[in-house]
Design a protein around this motif. Structure first.
Motif, PDB file in Angstrom:
ATOM      1  N   CYS A  18       0.816  -1.211   0.000  1.00  0.00           N
ATOM      2  CA  CYS A  18       0.000   0.000   0.000  1.00  0.00           C
ATOM      3  C   CYS A  18       0.854   1.267   0.000  1.00  0.00           C
ATOM      4  N   ASP A  19       2.129   1.119   0.305  1.00  0.00           N
ATOM      5  CA  ASP A  19       3.086   2.222   0.281  1.00  0.00           C
ATOM      6  C   ASP A  19       4.469   1.598   0.106  1.00  0.00           C
TER       7      ASP A  19
ATOM      8  N   LEU B  89       1.157   2.349  -4.506  1.00  0.00           N
ATOM      9  CA  LEU B  89       0.763   3.390  -3.558  1.00  0.00           C
ATOM     10  C   LEU B  89      -0.754   3.471  -3.525  1.00  0.00           C
ATOM     11  N   HIS B  90      -1.313   3.053  -2.408  1.00  0.00           N
ATOM     12  CA  HIS B  90      -2.763   3.046  -2.162  1.00  0.00           C
ATOM     13  C   HIS B  90      -3.273   4.486  -2.093  1.00  0.00           C
TER      14      HIS B  90
ATOM     15  N   GLU C 193      -5.243   5.862  -0.073  1.00  0.00           N
ATOM     16  CA  GLU C 193      -5.239   6.373   1.301  1.00  0.00           C
ATOM     17  C   GLU C 193      -3.856   6.847   1.728  1.00  0.00           C
ATOM     18  N   GLU C 194      -2.829   6.435   0.990  1.00  0.00           N
ATOM     19  CA  GLU C 194      -1.454   6.808   1.312  1.00  0.00           C
ATOM     20  C   GLU C 194      -0.959   7.943   0.409  1.00  0.00           C
TER      21      GLU C 194
ATOM     22  N   ASP D  17      -0.645  10.991   0.910  1.00  0.00           N
ATOM     23  CA  ASP D  17       0.267  11.938   1.563  1.00  0.00           C
ATOM     24  C   ASP D  17       1.701  11.431   1.616  1.00  0.00           C
ATOM     25  N   LYS D  18       1.898  10.123   1.332  1.00  0.00           N
ATOM     26  CA  LYS D  18       3.244   9.567   1.318  1.00  0.00           C
ATOM     27  C   LYS D  18       3.882   9.622  -0.068  1.00  0.00           C
ATOM     28  N   TYR D  19       3.127  10.130  -1.039  1.00  0.00           N
ATOM     29  CA  TYR D  19       3.662  10.199  -2.393  1.00  0.00           C
ATOM     30  C   TYR D  19       4.717  11.286  -2.516  1.00  0.00           C
TER      31      TYR D  19
ATOM     32  N   SER E 272       9.455   8.360  -3.562  1.00  0.00           N
ATOM     33  CA  SER E 272       8.677   7.164  -3.230  1.00  0.00           C
ATOM     34  C   SER E 272       8.200   6.461  -4.497  1.00  0.00           C
TER      35      SER E 272
END
Length: 255
Positions: free
Chosen positions: A38-39, A62-63, A65-66, A68-70, A74
C-alpha cells in the motif's frame, strides 16, 4: 487448493505469529498468496515475504489512502520494486472517496501514473475502488491494453458487466457471506466463473462465521462455499477454477 489473490501479511496484525501462520498455510490447502503493498514500506515487506516463502508473491504500489506519502522519490522506489521477479502486479492502487473526497484529482493522477507503470512493465493491476466507481471505470476505459482485478468488488451489477466486457476480473471476499450482501450476490451471479478471483483482504473482512476475528487465508473455504452455492458447483470446483484464473492473470506457473 486455494489461491488467495489479496492478503496483507505485511500488516502489523500478524507480527506475533506471521512466520508460523504462513508456514502452516503453505503446508495446507492454500497453495498461492499475493500480498499487495500500500506504500513503499509495505511493498518492501511484501517482497521480503515473497522471497522467503515460495508460495507467496508480491504486488507493489501506492494506495489512495497513502496519497500523503507520495513523492518523486517514493514513486521511484515503487518503480524499482516493480521490476523484482517476485512482483506480479502493481497494486493496491486506485481511488478512495470514502476516506478522502477532497483530493480526487490528486488520487486520479497517481492512479493513472501507476497504471502507466503497469503497462510499461506488462503487469496487471490490483484496483482499490471505494465509493469512486464512476471515476475508476472512466479511467480504466482509457487504457484498453490494461488488465487486472477490481479487488473486493463493490460496484453495481451494471458496472460489473462493463468491466467484464473490457476483460477485467472481479475479486470476491468475505462480504459475499454477509446477510446484507444482496448487491454482491447479484454481481456474483452474473460474473462468469473464468473471471472471478477469491480473496481474503486479510487481516480484514473476515467471512461469516469468522466475522469480527482476524482474517487469514484459511477462511477462503467460506468464500468458496458461497460461490459454490450461488453457481451450483462444488466448493472444490470453485477453488480450482479461481486458482487457475489467478495463475492466468498474474502469470504464475504452477509446478
Amino acid at each position: 487448493m486455494y489461491f488467495d489473490t489479496h492478503a496483507h501479511y505485511d500488516d502489523r496484525a500478524f507480527d506475533a505469529d506471521r512466520e508460523a501462520l504462513l508456514q502452516g498455510l503453505g503446508e495446507g490447502a492454500v497453495k498461492l498468496i499475493i500480498d499487495p503493498g500500500c506504500d513503499v514500506l509495505s511493498s518492501r515487506k511484501a517482497l521480503e515475504l515473497a522471497e522467503r516463502f515460495d508460495f507467496v508473491y508480491a504486488a507493489v504500489g501506492l494506495h489512495p489512502e497513502e496519497l500523503d506519502k507520495y513523492s518523486p522519490e517514493s514513486f521511484e522506489e515503487i518503480c524499482s520494486m516493480a521490476r523484482h521477479p517476485r512482483c506480479v502486479a502493481i497494486g493496491e492502487i486506485g481511488l478512495d472517496y470514502y476516506w478522502d473526497a477532497s483530493h480526487k484529482e490528486e488520487q486520479k493522477a497517481l492512479f493513472r501514473r501507476q497504471i502507466e507503470l503497469a503497462l510499461e512493465l506488462d503487469k496487471p493491476v490490483i484496483v482499490h475502488d471505494r465509493e469512486a466507481h464512476g471515476d475508476c471505470l472512466e479511467i480504466v476505459r482509457d487504457y484498453p491494453g490494461l488488465r487486472g482485478v477490481f479487488h473486493c468488488y463493490s460496484g453495481s451489477a451494471e458496472m460489473a458487466k462493463e468491466l467484464l466486457k473490457l476483460g477485467w476480473y472481479l475479486g470476491f471476499d468475505g462480504p459475499v457471506t454477509y446477510k446484507n450482501a444482496r448487491k454482491a450476490l447479484e454481481v456474483l451471479e452474473l460474473c462468469p466463473m473464468d473471471r472471478m478471483l477469491m480473496e481474503t483482504d486479510s487481516p480484514y473482512l473476515s467471512p461469516v462465521p469468522m466475522r469480527g476475528k482476524r482474517n487469514d487465508s484459511s477462511n477462503l473455504k467460506y468464500v468458496a462455499e458461497k460461490i459454490a452455492q450461488v453457481k451450483g458447483i462444488s466448493p472444490e470446483q470453485a477453488a480450482a477454477i479461481t486458482l487457475e484464473n489467478g495463475c492466468r492473470l498474474f502469470g504464475i506457473e504452477r509446478a
